[in-house]
Design a protein around this motif. Structure first.
Motif, short mmCIF file in Angstrom:
data_model
loop_
_atom_site.label_atom_id
_atom_site.label_comp_id
_atom_site.label_asym_id
_atom_site.label_seq_id
_atom_site.Cartn_x
_atom_site.Cartn_y
_atom_site.Cartn_z
N ASP A 1 75.60 150.66 38.41
CA ASP A 1 74.92 149.62 39.19
C ASP A 1 75.91 148.71 39.90
OD1 ASP A 1 72.43 150.59 38.50
OD2 ASP A 1 72.06 149.10 36.94
N LYS B 1 76.25 148.46 43.90
CA LYS B 1 76.12 147.14 44.54
C LYS B 1 77.30 146.87 45.47
CE LYS B 1 75.18 142.33 43.40
NZ LYS B 1 75.00 141.36 42.31
N THR C 1 76.87 148.99 48.57
CA THR C 1 75.82 148.44 49.43
C THR C 1 76.36 147.26 50.24
OG1 THR C 1 74.15 149.10 47.83
CG2 THR C 1 73.49 147.48 49.47
#
Length: 158
Positions: free
Chosen positions: A146, A150, A153
């Protein structure tokens, strides 16, 4: 002593069976609206507590022993690995192990009354090692993925 050994052996056998039960029940759960809620479970978020309970040693054992051959889908082969798909595979494994843990726990409670407390208690040792710890390890790895997703992104937005 007899109940100690037999409980441990029965716990190992039942834990292997629980993997199949976990996969079957998980496949059914995937079709429900609750599955999305289950996919974001985090029992222990603290790295220090994970280390205290021995998850670091368990991780080493999974990476460096025959356990590494069990679920070949759960490893990063190269930088081109699809992390989102890997995360989904980890969720499937995590929830299957949790279902297996609950399955064996019910048996251990039942056997504690039927055979004896020591028998049920020693059944939980392999259950913790073969179901709970793998689930906690998947949760830790999922958090790492994650963080990477992140960062990717944010980098793609810039």
């Amino acid at each position: 002593m007899k109940h100690l050994l037999l409980g441990f052996i029965f716990g190992i056998s039942l834990s292997f069976i629980s993997w199949i039960v976990g996969m079957i029940v998980n496949s059914i759960l995937m079709k429900t609206e609750y599955y999305n809620k289950l996919s974001n479970l985090n029992f222990i978020e603290n790295k220090g507590l994970n280390k205290t309970i021995g998850l670091t040693y368990f991780k080493w054992a999974v990476k460096n022993t025959f356990f590494k051959f069990f679920n070949q889908k759960l490893k990063v082969d190269s930088k081109s690995t699809d992390l989102a798909q890997l995360r989904n595979d980890m969720i499937y494994s995590e929830i299957s192990h949790l279902i297996g843990f609950i399955f064996v726990t019910f048996f251990a409670i039942f056997k504690s009354f039927e055979v004896g407390f020591i028998f049920g208690l020693t059944m939980m040792i392999p259950n913790i090692l073969m179901n709970l710890y793998p689930s906690l390890l998947q949760q830790e790895n999922k958090r790492r993925i994650d963080r990477i997703l992140k960062i990717k992104t944010v980098a793609n937005k810039v």
